[in-house]
Enzyme design. Structure first.
Site, PDB file in Angstrom:
ATOM      1  N   ASP A   1       3.919  -2.897 -10.544  1.00 20.19           N
ATOM      2  CA  ASP A   1       3.584  -2.047  -9.394  1.00 20.19           C
ATOM      3  C   ASP A   1       4.858  -1.495  -8.766  1.00 20.19           C
ATOM      4  OD1 ASP A   1       0.942  -2.523  -9.737  1.00 20.19           O
ATOM      5  OD2 ASP A   1       0.590  -3.486  -7.799  1.00 20.19           O
TER       6      ASP A   1
ATOM      7  N   ASP B   1      -4.203  -8.135  -6.265  1.00 23.58           N
ATOM      8  CA  ASP B   1      -4.142  -6.762  -6.726  1.00 23.58           C
ATOM      9  C   ASP B   1      -5.543  -6.162  -6.844  1.00 23.58           C
ATOM     10  OD1 ASP B   1      -2.324  -4.679  -7.963  1.00 23.58           O
ATOM     11  OD2 ASP B   1      -3.831  -4.903  -9.516  1.00 23.58           O
TER      12      ASP B   1
ATOM     13  N   THR C   1      -4.336   0.599  -4.928  1.00 22.50           N
ATOM     14  CA  THR C   1      -5.701   0.469  -5.447  1.00 22.50           C
ATOM     15  C   THR C   1      -6.655  -0.080  -4.386  1.00 22.50           C
ATOM     16  OG1 THR C   1      -5.128  -1.677  -6.359  1.00 22.50           O
ATOM     17  CG2 THR C   1      -4.993   0.195  -7.829  1.00 22.50           C
ATOM     18  N   THR C   2      -6.148  -1.023  -3.593  1.00 26.56           N
ATOM     19  CA  THR C   2      -7.007  -1.569  -2.546  1.00 26.56           C
ATOM     20  C   THR C   2      -7.249  -0.495  -1.492  1.00 26.56           C
ATOM     21  OG1 THR C   2      -5.837  -3.641  -2.920  1.00 26.56           O
ATOM     22  CG2 THR C   2      -7.360  -3.579  -1.073  1.00 26.56           C
TER      23      THR C   2
HETATM   24  P1  ADP Z   1      -2.795  -1.635  -2.213  1.00 27.15           P
HETATM   25  O1  ADP Z   1      -3.545  -2.162  -3.395  1.00 27.15           O
HETATM   26  O2  ADP Z   1      -3.542  -0.544  -1.541  1.00 27.15           O
HETATM   27  O3  ADP Z   1      -1.389  -1.284  -2.523  1.00 27.15           O
HETATM   28  P2  ADP Z   1      -1.690  -3.753  -0.659  1.00 27.15           P
HETATM   29  O4  ADP Z   1      -2.300  -5.083  -0.429  1.00 27.15           O
HETATM   30  O5  ADP Z   1      -0.500  -3.660  -1.515  1.00 27.15           O
HETATM   31  O6  ADP Z   1      -2.821  -2.807  -1.185  1.00 27.15           O
HETATM   32  O7  ADP Z   1      -1.365  -3.148   0.782  1.00 27.15           O
HETATM   33  C1  ADP Z   1      -0.773  -1.908   0.941  1.00 27.15           C
HETATM   34  C2  ADP Z   1      -0.556  -1.588   2.395  1.00 27.15           C
HETATM   35  O8  ADP Z   1       0.212  -2.602   3.038  1.00 27.15           O
HETATM   36  C3  ADP Z   1       0.216  -0.290   2.554  1.00 27.15           C
HETATM   37  O9  ADP Z   1      -0.377   0.464   3.570  1.00 27.15           O
HETATM   38  C4  ADP Z   1       1.607  -0.775   2.978  1.00 27.15           C
HETATM   39  O10 ADP Z   1       2.296   0.171   3.751  1.00 27.15           O
HETATM   40  C5  ADP Z   1       1.277  -2.018   3.767  1.00 27.15           C
HETATM   41  N1  ADP Z   1       2.411  -2.955   3.850  1.00 27.15           N
HETATM   42  C6  ADP Z   1       3.147  -3.460   2.844  1.00 27.15           C
HETATM   43  N2  ADP Z   1       4.115  -4.266   3.330  1.00 27.15           N
HETATM   44  C7  ADP Z   1       3.981  -4.301   4.654  1.00 27.15           C
HETATM   45  C8  ADP Z   1       4.667  -4.977   5.725  1.00 27.15           C
HETATM   46  N3  ADP Z   1       5.683  -5.780   5.499  1.00 27.15           N
HETATM   47  N4  ADP Z   1       4.203  -4.779   6.986  1.00 27.15           N
HETATM   48  C9  ADP Z   1       3.170  -3.973   7.203  1.00 27.15           C
HETATM   49  N5  ADP Z   1       2.478  -3.320   6.259  1.00 27.15           N
HETATM   50  C10 ADP Z   1       2.873  -3.464   4.997  1.00 27.15           C
HETATM   51 MG    MG Z   2       0.168  -2.434  -3.073  1.00 31.74          MG
END
Ligand code: ADP
Ligand code: MG
Length: 519
Positions: free
Chosen positions: A386, A61, A94-95
């Site tokens: 989240d 996270d 957040t990322t």
């Molecule tokens: P953040 O802290 O920004 O939420 P995450 O590590 O949760 O970071 O990544 C979020 C990104 O990953 C978003 O752009 C989301 O659409 C993408 N994402 C989540 N699940 C999948 C998946 N199964 N395949 C492709 N992209 C995904």
């Molecule tokens: Mg996320």
């Protein structure tokens, strides 16, 4: 005074100006954003953070990573604030926001080197934000936000997070069920949902409890462990002998006097228990301490009582049951009591938990999550929070958009389309913004094991043809496909907030050309 230098700063003040100040701020901001880059997306890696004291946190996270890192540089600290703001506003992304902020800084640095004035950069970036928000609106899916779609949103936010052995699917169902319980015509009462984790079982035992769970154990073992149709008092006080009261100042010279003093104490303590009994309390949640003797009086009177209940928990219980938090046992009024269908105490390994179900006032629910170990339970708790936040954002803040980088591809495309009509050097900044947004699909592709440049080319051409293209993780690699077909969906609010907060931080840092640090 003439000819004399005037000192307005203390002697040991450190001062950096102009390009030097900009470069060092930008470098610091970029460094922070780079630190979280590898965790982005479903194939993102986790980080293990070890504090000075040796405490270990394992997480994926962004906000948690940045909070746990001991970041001192003021510009870097601003990127941390981006993540914090994002977390507070929408609970996810957040990322995304911090990676984007870092890339906006990197592009700004190139522009500064090409002699684009910071003001032009700021104006161009702000113009680009306006275009990006337009593009996000265009991407909002024109579909009903039914359970199935919301579960996809919940699931997307949890993929890549440690959800233990259960996987995101069943958890997403629990999350959406919880949201439906607290949804009113106007909004989702997100505050009425709590997440409670308990170590010692596999995460597949996660369930939805229609009530509040308290971590405290009954203060006496002979208290009832199950109370039906309970009158509940939430007390903000200690049930102890008042210190410094007259009683404590006895000058004891004889056994009689000692007995008298002890009796007075007993009397005071019994008084508390009697006050509760007479008022008709069945269960008492006390934020302060309860003296052992009061505990046994209460137990004798079949009253179930808990001490050291934390403030948040006390508030939830009060809200759910309709109890008023009371600061004295004098004049206890049954109108201040709350009610619940049942209060029951259950044993989980070495711990006991109290379940307060069927509260009279609010539809409070608790997602009761189980994890094999403390680390699993903690990460599961973050993932569930989240997911609850994103579903709330989807319902209350303007719908959902395709995930997996597809919305970012559309944003960059829309900005480039309109950049040509923007005059002056500002145009360079607008274009640079579009390039910065590309970092998100590129990073998703890289983390999925694809070549980021090839992926970007394919994403753009698929977008041109089909109007939607994201990086979908399959097996050990990724492929370009329609995220909606694969159920990868994010709330629009997460994208809006990420664009805005990242730009705010980046432009703030770019504007600084003088750093004055007092030591
Ligand atoms: P953040 O802290 O920004 O939420 P995450 O590590 O949760 O970071 O990544 C979020 C990104 O990953 C978003 O752009 C989301 O659409 C993408 N994402 C989540 N699940 C999948 C998946 N199964 N395949 C492709 N992209 C995904
Ligand atoms: Mg996320």
């Amino acid at each position: 005074m003439r000819g004399q230098p005037m000192f307005i700063l203390a002697e040991d003040t450190e001062r950096t100006r102009g390009r030097d100040a900009q470069s060092s701020n930008i470098a610091a901001g970029k460094a922070v954003s780079n630190a979280v880059r590898t965790t982005l997306g479903p194939r993102g890696m986790d980080k293990m953070l070890v504090s000075d004291a040796g405490d270990v946190v394992i997480t994926n996270d962004g906000a948690t990573i940045l909070e746990e890192m001991d970041i001192e540089h003021p510009a870097a600290q601003m990127i941390v604030e981006v993540a914090t703001m994002q977390e507070e506003e929408v609970g996810d992304g957040t990322t995304t926001a911090s990676v984007l902020a870092g890339e906006l800084l990197a592009k700004a640095e190139d522009l500064l080197e090409d002699d684009v004035h910071p003001t032009a950069i700021v104006e161009g970036y702000n113009e680009a934000v306006r275009l990006a928000l337009e593009a996000i609106d265009e991407q909002v899916l024109d579909e009903e936000l039914d359970d199935e779609l919301l579960q996809k949103v919940a699931k997307t936010s949890m993929t890549g997070k440690g959800t233990g052995d259960v996987g995101a699917g069943p958890l997403a169902e629990t999350v959406v069920a919880a949201i439906r319980q607290v949804q009113t015509d106007e909004k989702v009462e997100r505050d009425n949902i709590r997440v409670r984790t308990q170590v010692g079982s596999s995460s597949s035992a996660t369930e939805l409890v229609t009530g509040v769970i308290s971590e405290e154990e009954p203060v006496h073992e002979n208290m009832p462990r199950r109370v039906e149709d309970a009158s509940i008092a939430v007390l903000d006080l200690d049930l102890e002998v008042r210190e410094g009261g007259i009683d404590a100042e006895y000058n004891i010279t004889s056994i009689d006097q000692l007995n008298e003093a002890l009796e007075a104490e007993e009397g005071e303590l019994r008084g508390y228990a009697e006050a509760l009994k007479e008022a008709g309390v069945d269960v008492a949640f006390v934020t302060g301490d309860i003296d052992d003797r009061v505990a046994s009086f209460l137990a004798n009177n079949d009253i179930l009582a808990f001490e050291s209940v934390d403030d948040d928990e006390a508030q939830s219980i009060a809200r759910a049951t309709g109890a008023k938090q009371v600061g004295t046992v004098k004049d206890l009024d049954s109108a201040d009591f709350g009610h619940a269908d049942t209060v029951r105490v259950e044993k989980f390994g070495d711990d006991e938990l109290a379940f307060i179900e069927g509260g009279a006032e609010a539809e409070a629910v608790t997602v009761f999550a189980r994890g094999g170990t403390e680390h699993v339970a903690d990460e599961l708790e973050r993932a569930l929070n989240d997911a609850l936040d994103v579903v709330t954002a989807a319902l209350d803040k303007g719908g959902v958009v395709p995930g997996a980088g597809a919305t970012e591809i559309a944003i960059a495309d829309h900005i480039r389309d309109h950049a040509a009509s923007i005059t002056g050097r500002k145009q360079l900044a607008v274009e640079a913004f579009a390039d910065a947004v590309d970092i998100l699909p590129r990073t998703l592709a890289a983390n999925a094991g694809m070549d980021p440049i090839d992926a970007l080319v394919e994403l753009r051409s698929t977008f041109e043809g089909e109007g939607r293209a994201g990086v979908i993780a399959v097996g050990q690699t990724g492929q370009v496909a329609d995220p909606v077909e694969h159920g990868v969906i994010d709330p629009a609010a997460v994208k809006r907030e990420a664009i805005q907060s990242a730009t705010e931080a980046a432009t703030m840092i770019v504007r600084i050309d003088d750093v004055i640090a007092s030591n």
